[in-house]
Design a protein around this motif. Sequence first.
Motif, mmCIF file in Angstrom:
data_model
loop_
_atom_site.group_PDB
_atom_site.id
_atom_site.type_symbol
_atom_site.label_atom_id
_atom_site.label_comp_id
_atom_site.label_asym_id
_atom_site.label_seq_id
_atom_site.Cartn_x
_atom_site.Cartn_y
_atom_site.Cartn_z
ATOM 1 N N GLN A 1 43.795 57.146 48.407
ATOM 2 C CA GLN A 1 43.449 57.039 49.626
ATOM 3 C C GLN A 1 43.496 55.541 50.020
ATOM 4 O OE1 GLN A 1 39.524 58.754 49.534
ATOM 5 N NE2 GLN A 1 40.117 60.520 50.695
ATOM 6 N N GLN A 2 43.407 54.553 49.156
ATOM 7 C CA GLN A 2 43.371 53.315 49.458
ATOM 8 C C GLN A 2 44.496 52.696 50.322
ATOM 9 O OE1 GLN A 2 43.893 50.950 45.599
ATOM 10 N NE2 GLN A 2 41.717 50.251 46.268
ATOM 11 N N GLU A 3 44.181 51.960 51.482
ATOM 12 C CA GLU A 3 44.960 51.349 52.012
ATOM 13 C C GLU A 3 46.065 50.347 51.521
ATOM 14 O OE1 GLU A 3 45.433 49.522 56.691
ATOM 15 O OE2 GLU A 3 43.478 49.587 55.586
ATOM 16 N N ARG A 4 47.376 50.674 51.642
ATOM 17 C CA ARG A 4 48.273 49.928 51.224
ATOM 18 C C ARG A 4 48.833 48.970 52.205
ATOM 19 N NH1 ARG A 4 49.177 50.358 45.472
ATOM 20 N NH2 ARG A 4 47.383 51.804 45.061
ATOM 21 N N PHE A 5 49.201 47.603 51.814
ATOM 22 C CA PHE A 5 49.708 46.809 52.585
ATOM 23 C C PHE A 5 51.210 46.234 52.107
ATOM 24 C CE2 PHE A 5 45.201 46.379 52.786
ATOM 25 C CZ PHE A 5 44.950 46.303 54.391
ATOM 26 N N GLY A 6 51.845 45.896 53.085
ATOM 27 C CA GLY A 6 53.275 45.165 52.667
ATOM 28 C C GLY A 6 54.074 46.176 52.504
ATOM 29 N N GLU A 7 54.724 46.000 51.072
ATOM 30 C CA GLU A 7 55.549 46.999 50.584
ATOM 31 C C GLU A 7 54.821 48.130 49.821
ATOM 32 O OE1 GLU A 7 59.132 46.591 51.187
ATOM 33 O OE2 GLU A 7 58.031 45.465 52.767
ATOM 34 N N GLY A 8 53.594 48.231 50.014
ATOM 35 C CA GLY A 8 53.073 49.385 49.404
ATOM 36 C C GLY A 8 52.386 48.919 47.945
ATOM 37 N N ASP A 9 52.717 47.912 47.549
ATOM 38 C CA ASP A 9 52.061 47.386 46.309
ATOM 39 C C ASP A 9 50.875 46.655 46.277
ATOM 40 O OD1 ASP A 9 53.457 45.188 47.311
ATOM 41 O OD2 ASP A 9 55.023 44.722 45.510
ATOM 42 N N SER A 10 50.305 46.266 47.553
ATOM 43 C CA SER A 10 49.120 45.246 47.575
ATOM 44 C C SER A 10 48.028 46.077 48.653
ATOM 45 C CB SER A 10 49.862 44.214 48.647
ATOM 46 O OG SER A 10 50.991 43.668 48.148
ATOM 47 N N TYR A 11 46.757 45.906 47.933
ATOM 48 C CA TYR A 11 45.757 46.445 48.542
ATOM 49 C C TYR A 11 44.298 45.583 48.132
ATOM 50 C CZ TYR A 11 45.735 47.711 43.627
ATOM 51 O OH TYR A 11 45.589 47.646 42.279
ATOM 52 N N VAL A 12 43.516 46.245 48.620
ATOM 53 C CA VAL A 12 42.228 45.377 48.715
ATOM 54 C C VAL A 12 41.197 46.213 47.759
ATOM 55 C CG1 VAL A 12 40.101 44.539 49.808
ATOM 56 C CG2 VAL A 12 42.401 44.367 50.946
ATOM 57 N N ILE A 13 40.715 45.742 46.736
ATOM 58 C CA ILE A 13 39.511 46.158 46.023
ATOM 59 C C ILE A 13 38.020 45.543 46.257
ATOM 60 C CG2 ILE A 13 38.429 46.842 43.590
ATOM 61 C CD1 ILE A 13 41.417 46.227 42.569
ATOM 62 N N HIS A 14 37.212 46.361 46.597
ATOM 63 C CA HIS A 14 35.922 45.827 47.092
ATOM 64 C C HIS A 14 34.981 45.899 46.061
ATOM 65 C CE1 HIS A 14 36.893 45.880 51.297
ATOM 66 N NE2 HIS A 14 37.538 47.120 50.957
ATOM 67 N N PRO B 1 36.525 40.583 52.808
ATOM 68 C CA PRO B 1 35.038 40.354 52.788
ATOM 69 C C PRO B 1 34.646 39.890 51.546
ATOM 70 C CG PRO B 1 35.600 42.552 52.626
ATOM 71 C CD PRO B 1 36.719 41.883 52.864
ATOM 72 N N HIS B 2 33.368 38.931 51.346
ATOM 73 C CA HIS B 2 32.791 38.579 50.110
ATOM 74 C C HIS B 2 32.997 39.618 48.981
ATOM 75 C CE1 HIS B 2 30.104 36.772 47.613
ATOM 76 N NE2 HIS B 2 29.307 37.728 47.279
ATOM 77 N N ASN B 3 33.266 39.134 47.930
ATOM 78 C CA ASN B 3 33.417 39.736 46.564
ATOM 79 C C ASN B 3 34.662 40.959 46.685
ATOM 80 O OD1 ASN B 3 32.874 40.573 43.983
ATOM 81 N ND2 ASN B 3 31.096 42.020 44.567
ATOM 82 N N SER B 4 35.571 40.730 47.577
ATOM 83 C CA SER B 4 36.677 41.695 47.377
ATOM 84 C C SER B 4 37.940 40.842 46.834
ATOM 85 C CB SER B 4 37.202 41.897 48.983
ATOM 86 O OG SER B 4 37.685 40.818 49.712
ATOM 87 N N VAL B 5 38.893 41.632 46.391
ATOM 88 C CA VAL B 5 40.124 40.999 45.744
ATOM 89 C C VAL B 5 41.130 41.684 46.673
ATOM 90 C CG1 VAL B 5 41.648 41.366 43.833
ATOM 91 C CG2 VAL B 5 39.476 40.666 43.261
ATOM 92 N N PHE B 6 42.181 40.862 47.010
ATOM 93 C CA PHE B 6 43.481 41.220 47.591
ATOM 94 C C PHE B 6 44.417 41.037 46.453
ATOM 95 C CE2 PHE B 6 47.322 40.055 49.967
ATOM 96 C CZ PHE B 6 47.522 41.530 50.392
ATOM 97 N N VAL B 7 44.850 42.279 46.065
ATOM 98 C CA VAL B 7 46.094 42.448 45.280
ATOM 99 C C VAL B 7 47.398 42.025 45.848
ATOM 100 C CG1 VAL B 7 47.096 43.572 43.262
ATOM 101 C CG2 VAL B 7 44.727 43.980 43.591
ATOM 102 N N LEU B 8 48.098 41.184 45.697
ATOM 103 C CA LEU B 8 49.412 40.777 46.212
ATOM 104 C C LEU B 8 50.207 41.265 45.267
ATOM 105 C CD1 LEU B 8 51.216 39.764 48.606
ATOM 106 C CD2 LEU B 8 50.865 37.227 47.308
ATOM 107 N N GLY B 9 51.213 42.244 45.683
ATOM 108 C CA GLY B 9 52.299 42.684 44.686
ATOM 109 C C GLY B 9 53.575 41.668 44.966
#
Length: 314
Positions: free
Chosen positions: A11-24, A195-203
């Motif tokens: 369900q997580q929103e995917r960004f870019g080529e689909g290997d990137s997303y935010v973890i809260h 937002p504060h305390n989130s991680v953006f995973v950049l694939g």
Amino acid sequence: MESKEAHLQEQQERFGEGDSYVIHDVLPTELAAEAYELVRTTVQWDQMLHKGGSVPRLIAVQGEQNVATLVKDVQTEQSQILYAPLYRHPADEQLACHAYSAIVARIAAVLNADPRLTAGGRTRLNHVLVQHYRDGRDLITEHADKTLDVFPGSVVVNLSLGATRHLTLRTKDKRAVTARGITQEQRLAQRVELPHNSVFVLGLETNRCWVHGIRPARVQCGESDGGRISLTFRAIHTYETTDGRFLFGGGADSTAPAVDAGSVILPNGAKYSLQPVIRNDEEAADRLYKAFSTENKSSKLTAPEIYRSGFNVI
Ligand SMILES: O=C(O)CCC(=O)C(=O)O
Ligand SMILES: [Fe+2]
């Protein structure tokens, strides 16, 4: 349990080529509450110069230091040598890499325990670029991360503390977009809330095809003008001895003529030959800069095609 997690992941929103997303809510509550102030007040901030000017944010570089065994081929005698990860990116001078400070080590321990951030435990976040956007005017211009020294198959882990800012993603190339029956070639853009305390995973696939940046805050649109600190953790596979004399590992030039500097054996058993660091060599620095610039522009070339046999220049 497993299927619920898999469902959430889907369900997580995917960004870019689909290997990137935010973890809260990545850090535990107590650590998240004190992390911004502790990082801001204990990290040794530097101004970074690029093309003669200061970049509009403060920067600190830290990495895990380790001890390797130094083996001289002609001697049986062994000694120890301290080394740290080396992450090269365009700057007039690479900033010194300090050891992980107490707060950064606590944060790194949490992130390294998450298999999503370590390719299931195969890579280790051993290096961090800490950046302080002092207010809404500070920014980072669009760029692709430079992968010369980044472990293949790892992800870039970008933790946000403090005021919410947005990361803009933009394709390097134009793509065909059809709207109301009309197809046009244009660069796609996406906006990622941090937002504060989130991680953006950049694939790394997204990094190959898209650039990213942080624009000034749009205060009139409700964005805060407050300070933000980002900690960009990477799994680095190039290392420099802390005396600044040698480098070795994935991004070092494997074809450089052999020298009798010897080899190192890392705690994990991996063995590398030491390469003397090249400094003040304009021609070599220029070739590296050109390769960095290619990575900002090309979505076709992979890292081995851009950086070929590697570089020994810092
Ligand atoms: O501050 C951020 O979130 C972005 C940092 C970044 O893109 C970088 O350090 O390469
Ligand atoms: Fe970046």
